[in-house]
Design a protein around this motif. Structure first.
Motif, PDB file in Angstrom:
ATOM      1  N   LYS A 138       0.703  -1.085   0.070  1.00 44.22           N
ATOM      2  CA  LYS A 138      -0.012   0.028   0.016  1.00 44.22           C
ATOM      3  C   LYS A 138       0.801   0.979  -0.049  1.00 44.22           C
ATOM      4  O   LYS A 138       0.326   2.116  -0.307  1.00 44.22           O
ATOM      5  N   LYS A 139       1.943   1.189   0.648  1.00 44.71           N
ATOM      6  CA  LYS A 139       2.964   2.459   0.417  1.00 44.71           C
ATOM      7  C   LYS A 139       4.143   2.008  -0.136  1.00 44.71           C
ATOM      8  O   LYS A 139       4.629   0.846  -0.128  1.00 44.71           O
ATOM      9  N   THR A 140       4.858   3.100  -0.700  1.00 42.49           N
ATOM     10  CA  THR A 140       6.205   2.903  -1.365  1.00 42.49           C
ATOM     11  C   THR A 140       7.166   3.230  -0.001  1.00 42.49           C
ATOM     12  O   THR A 140       7.015   3.506   0.796  1.00 42.49           O
ATOM     13  N   PHE A 141       8.397   2.596  -0.713  1.00 42.54           N
ATOM     14  CA  PHE A 141       9.638   2.717   0.610  1.00 42.54           C
ATOM     15  C   PHE A 141       9.899   4.320   0.851  1.00 42.54           C
ATOM     16  O   PHE A 141       9.982   4.406   1.884  1.00 42.54           O
ATOM     17  N   THR A 142       9.624   5.296  -0.331  1.00 47.45           N
ATOM     18  CA  THR A 142       9.867   6.497   0.229  1.00 47.45           C
ATOM     19  C   THR A 142       8.880   7.212   1.139  1.00 47.45           C
ATOM     20  O   THR A 142       9.331   7.879   2.013  1.00 47.45           O
ATOM     21  N   GLU A 143       7.614   6.607   1.058  1.00 50.29           N
ATOM     22  CA  GLU A 143       6.559   7.013   2.072  1.00 50.29           C
ATOM     23  C   GLU A 143       6.911   6.464   3.323  1.00 50.29           C
ATOM     24  O   GLU A 143       6.756   7.433   4.315  1.00 50.29           O
ATOM     25  N   GLN A 181       8.770   7.235   8.859  1.00 56.02           N
ATOM     26  CA  GLN A 181       9.766   6.984  10.166  1.00 56.02           C
ATOM     27  C   GLN A 181      10.870   7.875  10.517  1.00 56.02           C
ATOM     28  O   GLN A 181      11.078   8.161  11.660  1.00 56.02           O
ATOM     29  N   ILE A 182      11.310   8.720   9.377  1.00 57.65           N
ATOM     30  CA  ILE A 182      12.311   9.874   9.775  1.00 57.65           C
ATOM     31  C   ILE A 182      11.615  11.064  10.434  1.00 57.65           C
ATOM     32  O   ILE A 182      12.238  11.738  11.520  1.00 57.65           O
ATOM     33  N   LEU A 183      10.746  11.514   9.614  1.00 57.10           N
ATOM     34  CA  LEU A 183      10.091  12.764  10.077  1.00 57.10           C
ATOM     35  C   LEU A 183       8.802  12.621  11.070  1.00 57.10           C
ATOM     36  O   LEU A 183       8.420  13.541  11.715  1.00 57.10           O
ATOM     37  N   ASN A 184       8.486  11.556  11.440  1.00 54.34           N
ATOM     38  CA  ASN A 184       7.264  11.316  12.357  1.00 54.34           C
ATOM     39  C   ASN A 184       6.004  11.814  11.962  1.00 54.34           C
ATOM     40  O   ASN A 184       5.357  12.483  12.599  1.00 54.34           O
ATOM     41  N   ARG A 185       5.785  11.872  10.674  1.00 51.25           N
ATOM     42  CA  ARG A 185       4.524  12.256  10.130  1.00 51.25           C
ATOM     43  C   ARG A 185       3.984  11.727   8.728  1.00 51.25           C
ATOM     44  O   ARG A 185       5.035  11.097   8.295  1.00 51.25           O
ATOM     45  N   THR A 186       2.742  11.744   8.570  1.00 53.28           N
ATOM     46  CA  THR A 186       2.477  11.351   7.140  1.00 53.28           C
ATOM     47  C   THR A 186       2.931  12.384   6.052  1.00 53.28           C
ATOM     48  O   THR A 186       2.661  13.352   6.279  1.00 53.28           O
ATOM     49  N   ARG A 237       3.425  14.489   2.721  1.00 52.95           N
ATOM     50  CA  ARG A 237       2.596  14.970   1.684  1.00 52.95           C
ATOM     51  C   ARG A 237       3.016  14.517   0.384  1.00 52.95           C
ATOM     52  O   ARG A 237       4.187  13.919   0.157  1.00 52.95           O
ATOM     53  N   GLY A 238       2.167  14.680  -0.611  1.00 52.49           N
ATOM     54  CA  GLY A 238       2.623  14.364  -2.083  1.00 52.49           C
ATOM     55  C   GLY A 238       3.877  15.201  -2.406  1.00 52.49           C
ATOM     56  O   GLY A 238       4.937  14.611  -3.136  1.00 52.49           O
ATOM     57  N   VAL A 239       4.016  16.536  -1.945  1.00 51.79           N
ATOM     58  CA  VAL A 239       5.303  17.248  -2.397  1.00 51.79           C
ATOM     59  C   VAL A 239       6.507  16.750  -1.807  1.00 51.79           C
ATOM     60  O   VAL A 239       7.523  16.962  -2.331  1.00 51.79           O
ATOM     61  N   ASP A 240       6.175  16.229  -0.481  1.00 53.26           N
ATOM     62  CA  ASP A 240       7.292  15.594   0.209  1.00 53.26           C
ATOM     63  C   ASP A 240       7.966  14.387  -0.490  1.00 53.26           C
ATOM     64  O   ASP A 240       9.075  14.302  -0.667  1.00 53.26           O
ATOM     65  N   LEU A 241       7.038  13.591  -1.032  1.00 55.87           N
ATOM     66  CA  LEU A 241       7.386  12.309  -1.930  1.00 55.87           C
ATOM     67  C   LEU A 241       8.146  12.660  -2.994  1.00 55.87           C
ATOM     68  O   LEU A 241       9.215  12.230  -3.393  1.00 55.87           O
ATOM     69  N   ARG A 242       7.566  13.725  -3.860  1.00 53.47           N
ATOM     70  CA  ARG A 242       8.380  14.249  -5.094  1.00 53.47           C
ATOM     71  C   ARG A 242       9.811  14.956  -4.980  1.00 53.47           C
ATOM     72  O   ARG A 242      10.562  14.587  -5.700  1.00 53.47           O
ATOM     73  N   ILE A 243       9.618  15.628  -3.994  1.00 47.77           N
ATOM     74  CA  ILE A 243      11.013  16.327  -3.596  1.00 47.77           C
ATOM     75  C   ILE A 243      11.956  15.241  -3.163  1.00 47.77           C
ATOM     76  O   ILE A 243      13.094  15.292  -3.725  1.00 47.77           O
ATOM     77  N   THR A 244      11.768  14.384  -2.412  1.00 43.14           N
ATOM     78  CA  THR A 244      12.752  13.423  -1.614  1.00 43.14           C
ATOM     79  C   THR A 244      13.012  12.287  -3.027  1.00 43.14           C
ATOM     80  O   THR A 244      14.265  12.009  -2.955  1.00 43.14           O
ATOM     81  N   ASP A 245      12.019  12.096  -3.649  1.00 40.91           N
ATOM     82  CA  ASP A 245      12.376  11.043  -4.722  1.00 40.91           C
ATOM     83  C   ASP A 245      13.453  11.747  -5.636  1.00 40.91           C
ATOM     84  O   ASP A 245      14.810  11.123  -6.255  1.00 40.91           O
TER      85      ASP A 245
END
Length: 262
Positions: free
Chosen positions: A36-41, A46-51, A53-61
């Motif tokens: 259900k979730k990607t590795f990046t999610e 785990q690292i930021l202790n929050r769910t 956002r889409g922008v977080d995933l795009r920037i991190t990838d």
């Protein structure tokens, strides 16, 4: 007689398990995450202790892709040489390469981010940026996040990352502005344009999504580990470690007097 306050018992909120389940923070690994979730999610959760956002995933990838590889750099060479010496120890070879993620190569986003923190917090950000740029010039030291010996006149990775971030309306832009102010000051003090490099852009982007400065180098470690595994695969199929060793041995002359005692 002084009284010593007892230390609180340490706790963890990262993971727990029972005989029939395993949880990452408050999520059930099997029921909530797997499939259900990607590795990046999950990594960001785990690292930021929050769910995230889409922008977080795009920037991190984007950041992880940029940091994964840059050819036969010190980290990759270290991994190849250690793997050549101990091919039974893949993890040791990767670990050897990761030790090169530091303040000179790959991990310089942490150094740059500290400067961006100073600028963003300053009463006069432009003056603070000039102070920083002048300090590094006086020290005759490179400014973290600026310049690149392989990419001239600009580091194309950096400007693509910055374009991606500017296209995200959810980002506040504070760290991006701080980087722009520092870049202007660096150019002014140097008297010529100096490129923002990839780790400078990474510092701004990770700062924009709330990654603390002291954690940023961890993202380089995560990304570069994948790249180093790829170098080991190539080393298995097309070995270069012995060639690197012999090349260095032949290129670095011995300047002592062989055979003479101490």
């Amino acid at each position: 007689m002084s009284s010593t306050k007892p230390q609180a018992k340490p706790v963890t909120s990262l993971c727990t398990h029972t005989l029939t389940s395993l949880h990452y923070r408050n999520a059930d690994l099997v029921q909530d995450l797997m499939g259900k979730k990607t590795f990046t999610e999950v990594m960001l959760m785990q690292i930021l202790n929050r769910t995230p956002r889409g922008v977080d995933l795009r920037i991190t990838d984007a950041v992880l892709i940029v940091l994964m590889e840059h050819g036969l750099t010190p980290s990759a060479i270290s991994t190849r040489l250690v793997y050549m010496s101990a091919p039974e120890n893949l993890q040791g070879a990767v670990a050897a390469g990761l030790l090169a993620v530091g303040s000179s190569f790959v991990g310089t986003m942490e150094n740059c981010s500290g400067l961006l923190d100073r600028i963003a917090a300053a009463a006069d950000p432009e003056a603070e940026a000039l102070t920083i740029a002048q300090h590094y010039k006086n020290q005759k030291s490179p400014i973290p996040g600026f310049g690149h010996h392989l990419h001239k006149p600009v580091d194309p990775r950096a400007y693509k990352l910055l374009d991606l971030a500017r296209a995200e309306p959810e980002l506040a832009g504070n760290k991006l502005r701080a980087l722009e102010q520092l870049s202007a000051a660096v150019d002014e003090v140097a008297g010529r344009p100096i490129t923002i490099n990839a780790t400078g852009a990474v510092a701004a982007l990770l700062g924009e999504i709330g990654v603390p400065t002291a954690v940023m180098r961890g993202f380089a470690v995560i990304s570069r580990a994948a790249g180093l595994v790829a170098h080991i695969v190539e080393e298995q199929n097309s070995p270069s470690g012995r060639f690197i060793w012999e090349t260095v041995e032949g290129a670095v002359p011995f300047v002592g007097v062989a055979g003479r005692g101490i």
